[in-house]
Design a protein around this motif. Structure first.
Motif, PDB file in Angstrom:
ATOM      1  N   UNK A 214      28.760  44.393  27.358  1.00  0.00           N
ATOM      2  CA  UNK A 214      28.377  45.535  28.171  1.00  0.00           C
ATOM      3  C   UNK A 214      28.713  45.321  29.641  1.00  0.00           C
ATOM      4  N   UNK A 215      28.548  44.105  30.142  1.00  0.00           N
ATOM      5  CA  UNK A 215      28.904  43.845  31.531  1.00  0.00           C
ATOM      6  C   UNK A 215      30.409  44.030  31.755  1.00  0.00           C
ATOM      7  N   UNK A 216      31.217  43.612  30.782  1.00  0.00           N
ATOM      8  CA  UNK A 216      32.655  43.833  30.903  1.00  0.00           C
ATOM      9  C   UNK A 216      32.999  45.321  30.857  1.00  0.00           C
ATOM     10  N   UNK A 217      32.281  46.074  30.016  1.00  0.00           N
ATOM     11  CA  UNK A 217      32.498  47.517  29.963  1.00  0.00           C
ATOM     12  C   UNK A 217      32.140  48.157  31.294  1.00  0.00           C
ATOM     13  N   UNK A 219      32.117  46.741  34.268  1.00  0.00           N
ATOM     14  CA  UNK A 219      33.121  46.355  35.263  1.00  0.00           C
ATOM     15  C   UNK A 219      34.419  47.129  35.057  1.00  0.00           C
ATOM     16  N   UNK A 220      34.850  47.240  33.796  1.00  0.00           N
ATOM     17  CA  UNK A 220      36.088  47.966  33.508  1.00  0.00           C
ATOM     18  C   UNK A 220      35.975  49.432  33.910  1.00  0.00           C
ATOM     19  N   UNK A 223      36.231  49.801  37.667  1.00  0.00           N
ATOM     20  CA  UNK A 223      37.618  49.679  38.131  1.00  0.00           C
ATOM     21  C   UNK A 223      38.416  50.944  37.786  1.00  0.00           C
ATOM     22  N   UNK A 224      38.234  51.453  36.565  1.00  0.00           N
ATOM     23  CA  UNK A 224      38.970  52.652  36.139  1.00  0.00           C
ATOM     24  C   UNK A 224      38.614  53.846  37.022  1.00  0.00           C
ATOM     25  N   UNK A 225      37.324  54.074  37.215  1.00  0.00           N
ATOM     26  CA  UNK A 225      36.901  55.210  38.044  1.00  0.00           C
ATOM     27  C   UNK A 225      37.369  55.040  39.492  1.00  0.00           C
ATOM     28  N   UNK A 291      34.788  55.162  24.955  1.00  0.00           N
ATOM     29  CA  UNK A 291      34.375  55.460  23.585  1.00  0.00           C
ATOM     30  C   UNK A 291      35.343  54.910  22.545  1.00  0.00           C
ATOM     31  N   UNK A 292      36.645  54.953  22.860  1.00  0.00           N
ATOM     32  CA  UNK A 292      37.660  54.609  21.857  1.00  0.00           C
ATOM     33  C   UNK A 292      38.096  53.150  21.953  1.00  0.00           C
ATOM     34  N   UNK A 293      38.122  52.600  23.159  1.00  0.00           N
ATOM     35  CA  UNK A 293      38.690  51.259  23.350  1.00  0.00           C
ATOM     36  C   UNK A 293      37.644  50.244  23.799  1.00  0.00           C
ATOM     37  N   UNK A 294      37.003  50.493  24.939  1.00  0.00           N
ATOM     38  CA  UNK A 294      36.170  49.466  25.569  1.00  0.00           C
ATOM     39  C   UNK A 294      34.950  49.098  24.719  1.00  0.00           C
TER      40      UNK A 294
END
Length: 356
Positions: A214-217, A219-220, A223-225, A291-294
């Motif tokens: 969840x922490x990686x999600x 962070x990702x 970064x994406x936003x 939803x699909x990848x992370x």
């Protein structure tokens, strides 16, 4: 009923241990922060050290390599993020008067005309003096805090010691993690060891899914936003993106907070519908990737904490033990959830439930 692994003679001892641990945590909370942070770093790094160890690297050298990687990543993140965040927070503060003026001059009259709702006017505020007073108060509070820390040699030494203690605790826990877990398991009564080992394994799976996944999600997504809003040209892109990423600790909360705040900022900046559509596209892409990848890859379906339970755990942890309580709230909740599942299964198999 006395000889089984869950016999009534053993439950009082278990409850006594749990109560003692909870009381110790509450009483020792002021000194626990470096140990909690060190344990978190050690837990995050242990799988990497195990992987290096399986490839023939010594445990001590593997810990040193992982520790070096963590340190470099943290230093890069701080060097890049802190100056940008400070600049954008300052820009956000300067926008507060414009936002307030838009609410009073545009939004409230529109709501009143569209819905025929009596809306009382907001008071006039001299934002120049008000912001100056608030920043002055903040400066005074910061200066007072610094004087309190530096004015006492013991306080300054204690603060530096706690800061230096975090990497030391993390290093030794990362090095001896498997040994410590084995020793703790061997302290459990033999009749409970098999079930305890099973539950600890499930709790570790849940904790790993949350803390590492969840922490990686989060962070990702941050970064994406941030990158997406920067490409669109939205000011405060880093602040908005990171806030949305952090808020995604509660499902859908990050998306809602991020898109609403970003749409407002984009409207104040561009006053164009196309900019709003691009902001919505950024968050739509981020939501699809989550939803699909992370989430399927990094987290899976192993956490199982309801969003309301997440909010309650965070608030309860903060109320009980401040920042330390917030840090341990969700991991403790995840472990309690695993034990509750086994307790419910045991209850449904008991005579009390079946009525036999």
């Amino acid at each position: 009923m006395t000889g089984g692994p869950l016999g009534p003679r053993r439950w009082p001892w278990l409850l006594a241990v749990l109560v003692a641990l909870g009381l110790a945590f509450y009483l020792l909370q002021p000194i626990l922060l470096p140990f909690v942070l060190g344990a978190l770093i050690g837990y995050l790094g242990d799988p990497l050290v195990d992987m290096l160890e399986r490839r023939g690297m010594g445990r001590g050298l593997g810990v040193s390599v992982v520790f070096l990687i963590f340190t470099v990543l943290l230093a890069i993140a701080l060097l890049i993020a802190i100056p940008a965040l400070v600049h954008q927070v300052d820009a956000l503060v300067r926008k507060i008067p414009d936002i307030y003026r838009w609410i009073t001059d545009t939004l409230l009259p529109w709501l009143q005309a569209r819905f025929s709702v009596p809306v009382s006017a907001l008071p006039e505020i001299d934002w120049t003096s008000r912001l100056a007073e608030n920043w002055q108060s903040l400066g005074k509070a910061t200066a007072s805090t610094l004087r309190g820390i530096t004015g006492s040699g013991a306080g300054l030494l204690a603060g530096l010691f706690n800061l230096a203690l975090v990497p030391v605790v993390a290093f030794y826990l990362m090095r001896d993690w498997d040994i410590l877990m084995g020793k703790i398991l061997r302290m459990v009564p033999k009749a409970w060891q098999e079930n305890t080992s099973l539950m600890v394994g499930q709790a570790d799976e849940v904790l790993g899914a949350f803390i590492r996944g969840q922490l990686l999600v989060m962070l990702a997504l941050g970064v994406i936003y941030s990158l997406g809003l920067s490409i669109v040209g939205v000011q405060l892109a880093l602040v908005l993106g990171m806030v949305a990423g952090l808020a995604s600790i509660v499902p859908y909360l990050g998306f809602i907070v991020g898109i609403v705040s970003s749409l407002l900022v984009a409207w104040f900046q561009f006053h164009e519908l196309s900019a709003l559509l691009l902001v919505a596209l950024v968050f739509g892409i981020g939501q699809v990737l989550e939803s699909v990848v992370l989430t399927p890859i990094l987290v899976g379906d192993r956490i199982g904490l309801h969003p309301v339970a997440v909010i309650f755990a965070l608030m309860a942890g903060g109320q009980i033990a401040g920042f330390v309580g917030v840090l341990v709230a969700l991991p403790v909740s995840a472990v309690i959830m695993v034990f509750l599942r086994h307790a419910v299964a045991h209850y449904r198999a008991s005579d009390l439930y079946t009525g036999e």
